[in-house]
Design a protein around this motif. Sequence first.
Motif, short mmCIF file in Angstrom:
data_model
loop_
_atom_site.label_atom_id
_atom_site.label_comp_id
_atom_site.label_asym_id
_atom_site.label_seq_id
_atom_site.Cartn_x
_atom_site.Cartn_y
_atom_site.Cartn_z
N PHE A 194 109.35 26.96 154.97
CA PHE A 194 110.18 25.75 155.01
C PHE A 194 110.04 24.97 153.71
CE2 PHE A 194 109.90 26.94 159.40
CZ PHE A 194 111.21 26.74 159.82
N ASP A 195 111.17 24.37 153.29
CA ASP A 195 111.20 23.62 152.03
C ASP A 195 110.79 22.17 152.24
OD1 ASP A 195 112.35 25.86 150.70
OD2 ASP A 195 114.33 25.30 151.50
N VAL A 196 111.01 21.66 153.45
CA VAL A 196 110.78 20.24 153.68
C VAL A 196 110.47 20.04 155.16
CG1 VAL A 196 113.27 19.77 154.06
CG2 VAL A 196 111.80 17.91 153.31
N LEU A 197 109.62 19.05 155.44
CA LEU A 197 109.34 18.67 156.84
C LEU A 197 109.88 17.26 157.03
CD1 LEU A 197 107.92 19.22 159.60
CD2 LEU A 197 105.82 18.28 158.60
N ASN A 198 110.81 17.10 157.96
CA ASN A 198 111.42 15.79 158.21
C ASN A 198 110.81 15.14 159.44
OD1 ASN A 198 113.17 16.36 156.12
ND2 ASN A 198 114.78 17.13 157.45
N LEU A 234 107.84 20.22 150.66
CA LEU A 234 106.95 21.39 150.75
C LEU A 234 107.28 22.41 149.67
CD1 LEU A 234 107.09 21.96 154.65
CD2 LEU A 234 105.21 20.91 153.38
N ASN A 235 108.35 22.17 148.94
CA ASN A 235 108.80 23.13 147.93
C ASN A 235 109.42 22.37 146.75
OD1 ASN A 235 109.85 25.24 146.47
ND2 ASN A 235 110.99 26.16 148.17
N PRO A 236 108.56 21.70 145.94
CA PRO A 236 109.09 20.83 144.88
C PRO A 236 110.09 21.49 143.93
CG PRO A 236 106.76 20.43 145.18
CD PRO A 236 107.10 21.63 146.02
N PRO A 237 109.84 22.72 143.43
CA PRO A 237 110.82 23.25 142.47
C PRO A 237 112.22 23.33 143.07
CG PRO A 237 108.83 24.61 142.52
CD PRO A 237 108.70 23.63 143.63
N LYS A 238 112.32 23.80 144.32
CA LYS A 238 113.65 23.95 144.93
C LYS A 238 114.26 22.59 145.24
CE LYS A 238 116.05 26.04 148.87
NZ LYS A 238 115.94 27.00 149.97
N LEU A 239 113.46 21.65 145.78
CA LEU A 239 114.03 20.35 146.15
C LEU A 239 114.54 19.59 144.93
CD1 LEU A 239 112.03 18.89 149.17
CD2 LEU A 239 113.82 20.61 149.08
N VAL A 299 120.95 27.53 151.12
CA VAL A 299 120.38 27.00 152.37
C VAL A 299 119.11 26.19 152.10
CG1 VAL A 299 119.41 27.57 154.62
CG2 VAL A 299 121.25 28.95 153.71
N LEU A 300 119.05 25.02 152.72
CA LEU A 300 117.82 24.23 152.71
C LEU A 300 117.10 24.52 154.02
CD1 LEU A 300 116.13 21.85 151.46
CD2 LEU A 300 117.51 20.33 152.88
N ASN A 301 115.89 25.08 153.91
CA ASN A 301 115.14 25.40 155.14
C ASN A 301 114.34 24.19 155.57
OD1 ASN A 301 115.91 28.14 155.33
ND2 ASN A 301 114.55 28.59 153.60
N ALA A 302 114.91 23.44 156.48
CA ALA A 302 114.26 22.20 156.88
C ALA A 302 113.59 22.35 158.24
CB ALA A 302 115.27 21.07 156.92
N ALA A 303 112.35 21.85 158.33
CA ALA A 303 111.65 21.77 159.61
C ALA A 303 111.68 20.31 160.04
CB ALA A 303 110.21 22.23 159.43
N TYR A 304 111.90 20.07 161.32
CA TYR A 304 111.94 18.70 161.85
C TYR A 304 110.80 18.52 162.83
CZ TYR A 304 116.60 18.05 159.91
OH TYR A 304 117.66 17.93 159.06
#
Length: 458
Positions: free
Chosen positions: A394-398, A217-222, A343-348
Motif C-alpha cells: 500500500f502507498d498510503v494509509l488513510n 507509506l511510499n514517498p517517491p510515488k506519492l 492506481v493509488l493503492n490506498a489502505a483505509y
Amino acid sequence: DDIRKALQAMDLMKLLEAQGNPSNSKALGEHKFWKTQPVPQTEGSEYKEGPIDEPKTPADVRQEPLALPAGFVWSTMDVKNEEQMLEVHTLLTENYVEDDDAMFRFRYTKEFLLWALTPPGYEEEWHIGVRVQKTGKLVGFISGIKIEIRAREKTFDSAEINFLCVHKKLRSKRLAPVLIKEVTRRVNLTNIWQAIYTAGVVIPTPFATCRYYHRNLNPPKLVDIGFSPLPRGQTIARLVRQYAVGTATSTPGFREMVADDVPQVATLLRRYLARFPIMQTFSKDEDVMHWFISGLGREENGKRVEQVVWAYVVEDPTTHEITDMVSFYCLPSTIMQHPKHDVLNAAYMYYYASDVVFSAGGSGEDSDQHKVKVEERLNALIRDLMVMAQTNGFDVLNALTLMDNNMFLNQQQFGPGDGYLVCIVTNPDEPANHDYLHYLYNWSTAPIDGGLNTTAKR
Ligand code: MYA
C-alpha cells in the motif's frame, strides 16, 4: 444517442421530484429536496433524541416504484451475478467520487463491492439501478444494506446507504433525489425507518464532521503523482527515511485474525465501541465474521479472489486471550492522466479495539497514567498495522478523525488532507476543502463534537 434522447425527457424530473411531496412545490430555497426530508433542518436546533417522522407502517408506504422519466427504467441489481456486478463496477469506476481537481477517482474492486453489499441479511431489492430503456445501459445506482445502530441510549435497525452514483452525462437533472426516494420506499417496505450515510457534500444536517488524514507509506510515488508535496529543501531520500516503518511488527502475539477468533473479537469490539455515542453494534457474531473474515483473499474455483480487509489480532502469548484487534480495508483510486502510475493503492483504517482502555490505570480510568498507557498501546498497534500495510504494497494509509484516532494521528505522522479523498496539504492549518460528513435519516441526535468518537464506516 439514447442518453441524449432520454435527456430531453428529463425536464419531467422537476415534476417528478414533487411526487409524494406536496410541500415541495413551495420549496424554492436552498436544498429543494432535502428540506422536504425527515432530517434535522438546522444546526443548533433542539435535538430530541429519536425519530423525526410520525410512526408509519409498511402499509402506509407507496407500493409501486417512483416514476422515472420516459426512457429510463428501474433495475434491481443482483450483485452476486457476475455480469450485473461488472455493470455496477463499470458505472462506479467511470463515474464515482473524484477529488475537485479530477486527479483521483475511487476505484472500488468487485470484491470490495460484493463484501460491502452482501452482509448477513442484505436485501437484493435495496441494490437499485437505473437503466436507459432502449440500450439497457446502467446509468444510475444507489445501495442500502441493513445494519443495527446505537445512537446514545437507543438501538435500532437501520439502512446504511452508499454508492449513490449518476452517470456523468446525466448530472444535475435531479435524478439523485428520485434514487434516494426509491431506496427510502424499499427500505420502509421492510419496516425500517432510519438510515445512516456519509458524504463529502454538506446537506441538512451532519451529526459529525470528520477530516481525512493520510500516512505516507511510499514517498517517491506519492510525490511523483502529486498526492503529497516535496517541501522545499527536502529530498526524496530523506522522506523515505522519515516515513520508514520497517518490515517486522513489534507487539508480541500480533498475528492475522482467523475465523476462530470471531467470538472473542466480537466481544472485545462491542465492549470497545460501547464507549462511543454513535456506532454500529455488531450485535451478532456473523456480522463480525462477515466484516473481518469474509473479505480475506482466497482461491475459489481455481480463481484468485482479491483481499478486501486486512484484520489482525494480538493474542496474549501466555493466556492466549485476544487483547487487541486492528484492521484496514483496501480502496484503490484511479490516478487520472499520469504517464507512469494509474492506481493509488490506498489502505483505509477500519475498526480496532483494545482491552487497554478497560485496564486500571493509576488512580482511575481517566488518570494521566491511564491515558499514557492507552496512547502507547494504540500507537504500537498502528505502527504494526503500518508495517503490514507497507509490506502488502500500500502507498498510503488513510484515517478519519473519529474513534480514538486523535491519540495516534500526529505521533504516527499522518498529515491532514485537503479533501475527503486525497492530497496531503502543505499547510496543515488551511481549512479542508471538504470534510467527510456523517448523517442519519429520520433520527434526531445532538451532533458529536469534532467528529471524534463516531462509528467507522466503509
Ligand atoms: S455519498 C457518494 C455520492 N456519490 C458521488 O459523489 C459520486 C459522483 N457524483 C454523482 O454521481 C452525482 O453527483 C450524485 C448527485 C449522484 C451524487 N448525498 O440529481 P441531482 C443532493 C445526498 O441534480 P447530481 C453516498 O453514496 C443535492 O444536495 N444528497 O444531482 C451516500 C441536491 O438536493 P438539494 C446529495 O449531481 C448517499 C440533489 O441531490 C448528494 O446529478 C446518501 C441534486 O440532485 C449526496 N452525496 O447527482 C444518500 N449529492 O437540492 C442519502 C447531491 O436538496 C440517503 N445530493 O440540495 C438518505 C437515506 C435514504 C434511505 C432512508 C431509509 C429509511
